[in-house]
Design an enzyme around this catalytic site. Structure first.
Site, mmCIF file in Angstrom:
data_model
loop_
_atom_site.group_PDB
_atom_site.id
_atom_site.type_symbol
_atom_site.label_atom_id
_atom_site.label_comp_id
_atom_site.label_asym_id
_atom_site.label_seq_id
_atom_site.Cartn_x
_atom_site.Cartn_y
_atom_site.Cartn_z
ATOM 1 N N SER A 155 0.792 -1.360 0.075
ATOM 2 C CA SER A 155 0.367 0.120 -0.085
ATOM 3 C C SER A 155 0.950 1.203 -0.382
ATOM 4 O O SER A 155 1.992 1.221 0.569
ATOM 5 C CB SER A 155 -1.117 -0.214 0.997
ATOM 6 O OG SER A 155 -1.277 1.313 1.801
ATOM 7 N N GLU A 159 0.810 3.444 2.120
ATOM 8 C CA GLU A 159 0.893 3.761 3.092
ATOM 9 C C GLU A 159 2.489 3.524 3.855
ATOM 10 O O GLU A 159 2.275 3.763 5.118
ATOM 11 C CB GLU A 159 -0.485 3.237 3.755
ATOM 12 C CG GLU A 159 -1.788 3.332 4.063
ATOM 13 C CD GLU A 159 -2.013 4.474 4.990
ATOM 14 O OE1 GLU A 159 -1.497 5.123 5.628
ATOM 15 O OE2 GLU A 159 -2.881 5.341 4.144
ATOM 16 N N TYR A 217 -0.595 0.302 10.695
ATOM 17 C CA TYR A 217 -1.211 -0.125 9.118
ATOM 18 C C TYR A 217 -0.212 -0.628 8.456
ATOM 19 O O TYR A 217 0.584 -1.758 7.648
ATOM 20 C CB TYR A 217 -2.834 0.079 8.499
ATOM 21 C CG TYR A 217 -3.213 -0.165 7.583
ATOM 22 C CD1 TYR A 217 -3.336 -1.194 6.704
ATOM 23 C CD2 TYR A 217 -2.543 0.962 5.946
ATOM 24 C CE1 TYR A 217 -3.813 -1.479 5.780
ATOM 25 C CE2 TYR A 217 -2.889 0.272 5.138
ATOM 26 C CZ TYR A 217 -3.597 -1.249 4.410
ATOM 27 O OH TYR A 217 -4.253 -1.762 2.725
#
Length: 333
Positions: A134, A136, A158
């Site tokens: 991701s 992220e 996460y």
């Protein structure tokens, strides 16, 4: 051997990406194995219609009940399936939730990936392995757009768990010579997105407001920016990644950012309404750690894979609002 169908294994097969990938692989002649955590909910899932097709289910589509905590069972079913390609798409998917449940997040993402990599490392013929990472992992990067060389600086559990899994794929590729890689995925949407994602939350609210079933839409910050693309394109990109030699990591992104306000405006314009008349702000919905204008560069994917995102955010929101409106119409009949 000529005529032998390739075999793929998908975790997260009932999710947005997993279901699109399952369909893509079946269309390309694969036999697809999938890991399912809740077999009792299959009929209402994204692949529910496939499970009811006797020409596919149990023949070209094989589903296995299992959980990442049970490594022995995982090893058994993966070894028996003998996949040529392995797509690991499952795991906790909310940066916001990870701030409340960091241990669960790390377990369901990082440790699950490690268990799978250890299983394929012991296989006589290890499959090509793709991990769905991701944007992220970049957190709030100093430079934009981000690419495969951008330093990993996650700002949520996460993102940290995703970084761990992504780095494990790199390590197993370099240290053990395994064909492992990570697809660094920026936001990608479709009607199969769950309602807790902002795109579907907005689209569903717009359809309900137009139908007179809802009066307002409550959101957090409208200033946040994201790089949004079309999910089926990103799934195609993941498949392309495992068809290349050598296997490597790739950023899959549209390369275009929009604010949440722009997304909301696009959605309300689909039904000829002014969003300012309906949208309310709730400070409780503002994320404690907001990524700074994530924007991905897919130059490497365009160059090596011939891949690009094909659907603009405006068109995506039109499709999502139309889908939600059709659902409301069908529910009345």
């Amino acid at each position: 051997m000529v005529g032998v169908m390739p075999v793929a294994f998908i975790t997260g097969i009932t999710g947005q990406d997993g279901s699109y990938l399952c369909e893509l692989l079946l269309e390309k002649g694969y036999t697809v194995h999938g890991l399912v955590h809740r077999p009792d909910s299959l009929s209402g899932s994204n692949i529910g219609y496939l499970t009811e097709d006797s020409s596919v289910m149990g023949k070209r589509l094989v589903l296995h009940n299992g959980a990442f905590e049970d490594a022995t069972h995982l090893r058994r079913i993966i070894t028996q399936a003998r996949p040529d390609e392995f797509y690991h798409l499952a795991g906790q998917s909310s940066p916001r939730l990870s701030l409340e449940l960091p241990e669960t997040t790390m377990e369901s993402i990082g440790m699950a990936t490690l268990r799978l990599l250890e299983i394929i490392r012991d296989m006589e013929r290890p499959p090509k392995f793709l991990y769905a990472s991701s944007a992220e992992v970049f957190g709030s990067p100093a430079h934009s757009p981000q690419d495969e060389s951008t330093p990993l600086r996650p700002t949520t559990p996460y993102g940290a768990a995703k970084s761990l899994s992504q780095e494990l794929c790199r390590i197993y590729r370099s240290a053990y010579g395994l064909p492992t890689c990570a697809a660094i995925l920026y936001n990608h949407e479709s009607p199969r997105r769950r309602n807790n994602f902002v795109t579907m939350k907005v689209a569903r609210a717009v359809a309900r407001i137009k139908a007179g079933l809802q009066n307002e839409l409550v959101l957090g910050s409208l200033a946040g920016k994201r790089d949004w693309g079309w999910a089926p394109d990103y799934v195609r990109g993941m498949w392309l990644m495992l068809q290349t030699d050598p296997i490597d990591d790739y950023v899959l992104a549209s390369g275009v950012t929009h604010t949440v306000e722009q997304l909301v405006d696009m959605a309300f314009r689909c039904v000829d309404l002014n969003w300012r008349d309906y949208v309310k702000f709730d400070a409780a919905l503002v994320t404690a750690v907001e990524p700074h204008s994530p924007c991905g560069s897919a130059a490497k994917a365009r160059r090596n894979l011939g891949w690009e995102n094909t659907v603009s955010l405006d068109e995506i929101m039109q499709r999502l609002v139309a889908h939600c409106a059709q659902q409301l119409k069908e529910s009345k009949n």
